[in-house]
Write a protein that holds these residues in place. Structure first.
Motif, PDB file in Angstrom:
ATOM      1  N   ASP A  45       0.952  -0.850   0.176  1.00 16.42           N
ATOM      2  CA  ASP A  45       0.107   0.208   0.285  1.00 16.42           C
ATOM      3  C   ASP A  45       1.181   1.382  -0.032  1.00 16.42           C
ATOM      4  O   ASP A  45       1.884   1.446   0.416  1.00 16.42           O
ATOM      5  CB  ASP A  45      -1.309   0.235   1.234  1.00 16.42           C
ATOM      6  N   CYS A  46       0.364   2.272  -0.304  1.00 15.79           N
ATOM      7  CA  CYS A  46       1.732   3.802  -0.554  1.00 15.79           C
ATOM      8  C   CYS A  46       1.785   4.274   0.539  1.00 15.79           C
ATOM      9  O   CYS A  46       2.265   4.673   0.938  1.00 15.79           O
ATOM     10  CB  CYS A  46       0.226   4.383  -1.398  1.00 15.79           C
ATOM     11  N   THR A  47       0.794   4.384   1.404  1.00 15.14           N
ATOM     12  CA  THR A  47       0.897   4.143   3.003  1.00 15.14           C
ATOM     13  C   THR A  47       2.592   3.943   3.711  1.00 15.14           C
ATOM     14  O   THR A  47       3.008   4.646   4.507  1.00 15.14           O
ATOM     15  CB  THR A  47      -0.645   4.528   3.728  1.00 15.14           C
ATOM     16  N   SER A  48       2.272   2.575   3.354  1.00 16.54           N
ATOM     17  CA  SER A  48       3.381   1.696   3.659  1.00 16.54           C
ATOM     18  C   SER A  48       4.857   2.090   3.144  1.00 16.54           C
ATOM     19  O   SER A  48       5.800   2.942   3.722  1.00 16.54           O
ATOM     20  CB  SER A  48       3.054   0.017   3.387  1.00 16.54           C
ATOM     21  N   ILE A  49       4.809   2.625   1.623  1.00 18.90           N
ATOM     22  CA  ILE A  49       6.111   2.791   1.101  1.00 18.90           C
ATOM     23  C   ILE A  49       6.239   4.460   1.004  1.00 18.90           C
ATOM     24  O   ILE A  49       6.915   4.302   1.714  1.00 18.90           O
ATOM     25  CB  ILE A  49       5.499   2.707  -0.093  1.00 18.90           C
ATOM     26  N   SER A  50       5.014   4.830   1.455  1.00 15.66           N
ATOM     27  CA  SER A  50       5.752   6.550   1.818  1.00 15.66           C
ATOM     28  C   SER A  50       5.914   6.558   2.983  1.00 15.66           C
ATOM     29  O   SER A  50       6.937   7.900   3.519  1.00 15.66           O
ATOM     30  CB  SER A  50       3.993   7.303   1.931  1.00 15.66           C
ATOM     31  N   LYS A  51       6.157   5.370   4.125  1.00 17.17           N
ATOM     32  CA  LYS A  51       6.120   6.002   5.593  1.00 17.17           C
ATOM     33  C   LYS A  51       7.895   5.588   5.609  1.00 17.17           C
ATOM     34  O   LYS A  51       9.229   6.027   6.228  1.00 17.17           O
ATOM     35  CB  LYS A  51       6.171   4.959   6.529  1.00 17.17           C
ATOM     36  N   LYS A  52       8.272   4.197   5.145  1.00 17.62           N
ATOM     37  CA  LYS A  52       9.451   3.687   4.484  1.00 17.62           C
ATOM     38  C   LYS A  52      10.158   4.797   3.844  1.00 17.62           C
ATOM     39  O   LYS A  52      11.706   4.979   4.053  1.00 17.62           O
ATOM     40  CB  LYS A  52       9.255   2.158   4.305  1.00 17.62           C
ATOM     41  N   LEU A  53      10.024   5.551   2.031  1.00 21.10           N
ATOM     42  CA  LEU A  53      11.062   5.846   2.125  1.00 21.10           C
ATOM     43  C   LEU A  53      10.667   7.640   1.491  1.00 21.10           C
ATOM     44  O   LEU A  53      11.983   8.498   1.214  1.00 21.10           O
ATOM     45  CB  LEU A  53      10.559   5.339   0.488  1.00 21.10           C
ATOM     46  N   ASN A  54       9.584   8.162   3.434  1.00 19.60           N
ATOM     47  CA  ASN A  54       9.866   9.444   2.836  1.00 19.60           C
ATOM     48  C   ASN A  54       9.556  10.181   1.953  1.00 19.60           C
ATOM     49  O   ASN A  54      10.504  11.346   1.438  1.00 19.60           O
ATOM     50  CB  ASN A  54      11.054   9.914   3.472  1.00 19.60           C
ATOM     51  N   ILE A  55       8.408   9.654   1.258  1.00 15.37           N
ATOM     52  CA  ILE A  55       7.919  10.411  -0.136  1.00 15.37           C
ATOM     53  C   ILE A  55       6.363  10.071   0.396  1.00 15.37           C
ATOM     54  O   ILE A  55       5.925   9.701   0.611  1.00 15.37           O
ATOM     55  CB  ILE A  55       8.068   8.984  -1.518  1.00 15.37           C
ATOM     56  N   SER A  56       5.868  10.955  -0.908  1.00 19.76           N
ATOM     57  CA  SER A  56       4.661  11.696  -0.389  1.00 19.76           C
ATOM     58  C   SER A  56       3.953  10.525  -0.916  1.00 19.76           C
ATOM     59  O   SER A  56       4.402   9.930  -1.968  1.00 19.76           O
ATOM     60  CB  SER A  56       4.072  13.111  -0.818  1.00 19.76           C
ATOM     61  N   LYS A  57       2.183  10.197  -0.882  1.00 22.88           N
ATOM     62  CA  LYS A  57       1.723   9.032  -2.114  1.00 22.88           C
ATOM     63  C   LYS A  57       1.240   9.318  -2.908  1.00 22.88           C
ATOM     64  O   LYS A  57       1.614   8.145  -3.687  1.00 22.88           O
ATOM     65  CB  LYS A  57       0.256   8.922  -1.023  1.00 22.88           C
ATOM     66  N   ASP A  58       1.187  10.630  -3.071  1.00 20.56           N
ATOM     67  CA  ASP A  58       1.022  11.366  -4.405  1.00 20.56           C
ATOM     68  C   ASP A  58       2.281  11.203  -5.503  1.00 20.56           C
ATOM     69  O   ASP A  58       2.032  10.884  -6.056  1.00 20.56           O
ATOM     70  CB  ASP A  58       0.686  12.940  -4.490  1.00 20.56           C
ATOM     71  N   GLU A  59       3.302  11.064  -4.741  1.00 18.25           N
ATOM     72  CA  GLU A  59       4.180  10.882  -5.649  1.00 18.25           C
ATOM     73  C   GLU A  59       4.664   9.424  -5.767  1.00 18.25           C
ATOM     74  O   GLU A  59       4.745   8.779  -7.052  1.00 18.25           O
ATOM     75  CB  GLU A  59       5.584  11.559  -5.348  1.00 18.25           C
TER      76      GLU A  59
END
Length: 368
Positions: A19-33
């Motif tokens: 899920d994008c939320t999990s990736i966002s937290k791990k990579l410190n990237i916004s969900k939109d990106e």
């Protein structure tokens, strides 16, 4: 760092999607990106002549998979990764082996039957008839598959703990392995040492957080302070043991309450130590001829254990939690204050401190 390639690789190894939320937290990237990068990957895979595709499972979750037209033939050539529910069943077999299928069903539910069939067909476990059930054990192929150098049970157990921790983290490790868990509130960790119990969980069961309430779900025995059962039972429906820590006899009773799980050698040594210390204080109190006036049942119990006479005209003895009340009432008869709160010592040391305070206090009063 190429963000798109990292996301592509993550989707490849995930198996179950991300899920994008999990990736966002791990990579410190916004969900939109992240969604923009995954959309770009989807388009790239659509243009390629490849057997893989990236699909959107819901608004926030994506997965990489084999294209449906190739799935049947691919499954014959390469069975693929073990799905998490089946891997969990395999972990329990490896950790508890030899284990009966009936016992495994009790832990995991009826889905075990399908899992066992899959694991046997893939060569990871052997099943041997045993009455109306089967005994399950792992095979050499299991050890090879997971890179375990030896088929030795200890080595396998260590590897399973490592794999299970990767799947569920430290908090969910016991649940993943189907282990029964003992939990204590922070004050009673030292009781675990007295019993030789090394595997336990520390939880603030009086005012638990949502995570702590969740962690109580696989606890089957919970140790708390006396008098808090009704409050704790709002969050926990397993066995509650109320621990007393006033006298040395309380400590011995606490240890015996855990006789089904303690290390008998460690427990016997602890009990002998407790008995010896009690005898030391009883003999030390024999020279006291001063009477005492206890203000709580807790103080009365210690005085009785020390064979010190009790009288309303004796030296006033009260626990520290009653001190503020006595001071508020302007009581001039505050003799000995026994510490009960804010002590950093373990249970054994706390009991010793109470006995010492009463004995030394009465001796000092005598000499006045």
């Amino acid at each position: 760092m190429n963000k798109k390639e990292i996301i592509e690789a993550s989707l490849f190894v995930s198996g179950e999607g991300l899920d994008c939320t999990s990736i966002s937290k791990k990579l410190n990237i916004s969900k939109d990106e992240i969604k923009e990068l995954i959309t770009s990957l989807i388009q790239e895979y659509d243009r390629r002549e490849t057997g893989l595709e990236i699909i959107q499972i819901n608004t926030d979750r994506f997965a990489m998979q084999v294209k449906p037209k190739y799935s049947k033939i691919v499954s014959k050539i390469a069975p693929g990764e073990i799905k998490p529910p089946v891997l969990r069943t395999l972990s329990m077999v490896a950790y508890h082996q030899p284990i009966s299928q009936a016992d495994l069903v009790d832990i995991r539910g009826n889905s075990v039957y399908d899992h066992v069939n899959e694991l046997k067909n893939r060569g990871f476990i052997n099943t041997n008839p045993h009455g109306r059930t089967k005994i399950l054990q792992t095979t050499e192929l299991f050890a090879d598959y997971f890179g375990i150098e030896s088929n030795d049970m200890t080595t396998i157990k260590e590897k399973i703990i490592e794999l299970s921790r990767n799947q569920s983290g430290n908090l969910g490790l016991d649940r993943w392995l189907g282990r029964k868990v003992i939990a204590v509130t922070p004050m009673y960790e030292s009781l675990m040492d007295m019993c030789g119990i090394s595997e336990y969980r520390v939880i603030n069961a009086y005012k638990p957080t949502s995570d702590e309430i969740d962690s109580l779900s696989d606890v089957y025995k919970l140790l708390i302070a006396e008098g808090y059962s009704s409050n704790v039972s709002k969050y926990y429906d397993g066995e509650i043991i109320e621990v007393k820590s006033t006298t040395f006899e309380d400590l011995i009773n606490n240890i015996n309450l855990l006789s089904d799980v303690y290390d008998s050698n460690v427990a016997e040594t602890s009990i002998e130590k407790i008995k010896e210390k009690r005898e030391y204080y009883v003999s030390k109190a024999m020279v006291i001829d001063k009477k005492a006036n206890p203000k709580t049942d807790m103080i009365s119990r210690i005085l009785s254990d020390l064979h010190i006479r009790i009288s309303s005209d004796g030296v006033c003895i009260l626990p520290d939690y009653k001190l503020s009340i006595a001071e508020k009432d302007n009581s001039s008869n505050i003799g000995i204050v026994v510490p009960t709160h804010g002590l950093d010592e373990d249970l054994f040391e706390k009991v010793c401190k109470k006995y010492e305070t009463i004995i030394d206090g009465l001796k000092e009063t005598k000499s006045e």
